[in-house]
Scaffold this active site. Structure first.
Site, PDB file in Angstrom:
ATOM      1  N   SER A 124      24.988  37.893  11.693  1.00 39.04           N
ATOM      2  CA  SER A 124      24.814  36.481  12.027  1.00 39.04           C
ATOM      3  C   SER A 124      23.500  36.217  12.756  1.00 39.04           C
ATOM      4  CB  SER A 124      25.987  35.982  12.884  1.00 39.04           C
ATOM      5  OG  SER A 124      26.041  34.570  12.899  1.00 39.04           O
ATOM      6  N   SER A 177      28.226  29.352  13.743  1.00 37.68           N
ATOM      7  CA  SER A 177      27.456  30.114  12.750  1.00 37.68           C
ATOM      8  C   SER A 177      28.056  30.107  11.351  1.00 37.68           C
ATOM      9  CB  SER A 177      27.284  31.558  13.218  1.00 37.68           C
ATOM     10  OG  SER A 177      26.301  31.639  14.226  1.00 37.68           O
ATOM     11  N   LYS A 214      32.062  34.510   6.737  1.00 31.08           N
ATOM     12  CA  LYS A 214      31.192  34.201   7.876  1.00 31.08           C
ATOM     13  C   LYS A 214      32.014  33.769   9.088  1.00 31.08           C
ATOM     14  CE  LYS A 214      27.322  34.209   9.815  1.00 31.08           C
ATOM     15  NZ  LYS A 214      28.090  34.649  10.996  1.00 31.08           N
ATOM     16  N   LYS A 216      25.859  29.084   8.550  1.00 33.73           N
ATOM     17  CA  LYS A 216      24.968  29.977   7.801  1.00 33.73           C
ATOM     18  C   LYS A 216      25.427  30.199   6.364  1.00 33.73           C
ATOM     19  CE  LYS A 216      23.163  32.467  11.836  1.00 33.73           C
ATOM     20  NZ  LYS A 216      24.026  32.181  12.980  1.00 33.73           N
TER      21      LYS A 216
END
Length: 378
Positions: free
Chosen positions: A117, A57, A221, A60
């Site tokens: 997320s 993730s 992130k 992202k």
């Protein structure tokens, strides 16, 4: 001839608390890692930084970057309503359980992506921005190429497992820097520890535990899958210097956070960011045969200097300027340079440029000036 002036750096030096010896190896348990300073983009530490690995993730970051670019360009607004498609709702993994045709403002979906997320919100935003998830992925790869992310291939906007969806610690640092450097408003989302959606009915808790437990944490992130293991791009700021620590393929979640903290601690302890300034005000330079008698001088570009702590105290600045210029002089034309050194080592050479244009006098203007001088004394 050139004028030269030098002296100790009189800028506001952003000094740090302690300075260890230059690290040869840091205790970071990961397949790859990298530490970068935001303002200069300088890499301070790296291991296997170009190895192509799954980012999970952390992908992202690019999704959020494209959304923030659309917002800052005016093509998208925080208050715009996004409608969840059946495809977006089918993502699985981390999500806020969007229902098909449910509508939510861009701001709320962006919050869900940055804090929790949310895969469903990532795809819903992608479809809203580009028309389809596939079209958005094309934009992701195009933007990656523009940023010099040569190790990267994106196949989706979520980071869910897909054969060939890879990037590197270096490339993650590049897109992380682009996001936090040019879109600082993203901090409104990435620094949230806990919040809610749907008028308080749905709780959010940040997947990045450093936001609560690391001094100065600003984002950014997390990511994890069975194949990617545990990944993180962590950003933090202290004393005006913001660092980006990327950790990929850590065996456990705890180890990815500890690895990022190790990188950040090293950077904050070993380096300082200084704003270099001339040791005294820059004097205007006389211009011959110009429609102005002189031109003002300014420093071109950012004067931020990143240096090891031990070099900061002995940092010196030397300025060289042209004694005189002949018209015409163009605004932005280099008329000198400022050199920053420490212990004889050149840390930076920064151009000094003309602040405004000075046009050359015409023949009749020169004649008029000569007559005025001859008959009126000036």
């Amino acid at each position: 001839m050139k004028r030269t002036v030098s002296g100790l750096l009189a800028a506001a030096l952003l000094l740090l608390l302690a300075v260890p010896a230059q690290a040869e190896s840091l205790a970071v348990d990961a397949g790859a890692c990298l530490l970068m300073e935001k303002t200069t983009g300088q890499v301070l530490y790296a291991v296997n930084e170009h190895e192509r690995l799954e980012p999970a993730s952390v992908t992202k970051i690019m999704t959020v970057l494209l959304v923030m670019e659309a917002i800052d360009s005016g093509t998208l607004r925080y208050e715009d309503m996004v409608t969840a498609s059946a495809y977006a709702c089918s993502m699985g993994g981390s999500q806020i359980w969007l229902k098909e045709n449910e509508q939510m403002p861009v701001e709320e979906m962006l919050k869900a992506v940055c804090v929790a997320s949310a895969n469903d919100c990532s795809v819903a935003l992608a479809e809203h921005v580009a028309g389809s998830a596939d079209a958005f992925v094309e934009k992701m790869n195009q933007r990656a190429a523009e940023l010099g992310m040569e190790d990267t291939t994106f196949l989706n906007p979520t980071g869910l497992p897909a054969q060939g969806h890879v990037t590197s610690a270096y490339d993650i640092a590049l897109m992380s820097r682009e996001l936090i450097l040019h879109h600082p408003d993203v901090r409104r989302f990435t620094t949230i520890w806990m919040d809610t959606l749907r008028d308080g009915a749905f709780g959010l808790s940040n997947t990045n535990k450093l936001i609560r437990f690391y001094q100065g944490a600003t984002g950014l992130k997390t990511g994890s899958t069975d194949s990617a293991l545990y990944c993180l791009s962590a950003t933090a700021e202290r004393d005006g210097m913001e660092l980006i620590a990327v950790v990929l393929k850590s065996p456990t979640s705890t180890q990815r956070f500890e690895g990022a903290k190790t990188l950040l601690n090293y950077g904050f302890a070993a380096y300082a960011l200084a704003q270099a300034q001339p040791p005294e005000p820059l004097s205007p330079i006389p211009v011959t045969l110009g429609d102005a008698p002189c031109v003002n001088v300014r420093l071109e570009g950012d004067a931020a200097i990143l240096a090891a702590r031990e070099k900061v105290k002995s940092m010196e600045v030397a300025v060289e300027l042209e004694e005189e210029l002949a018209a015409p002089v163009a605004a932005g034309e280099q008329v000198g340079r400022m050199t920053v050194t420490s212990g004889g080592e050149v840390l930076a050479e920064l151009p000094l440029v003309a602040e405004q244009s000075v046009e050359r006098l015409s023949y009749w203007q020169i004649l008029e000036r000569c007559l005025r001088t001859a008959f009126l004394g000036g």
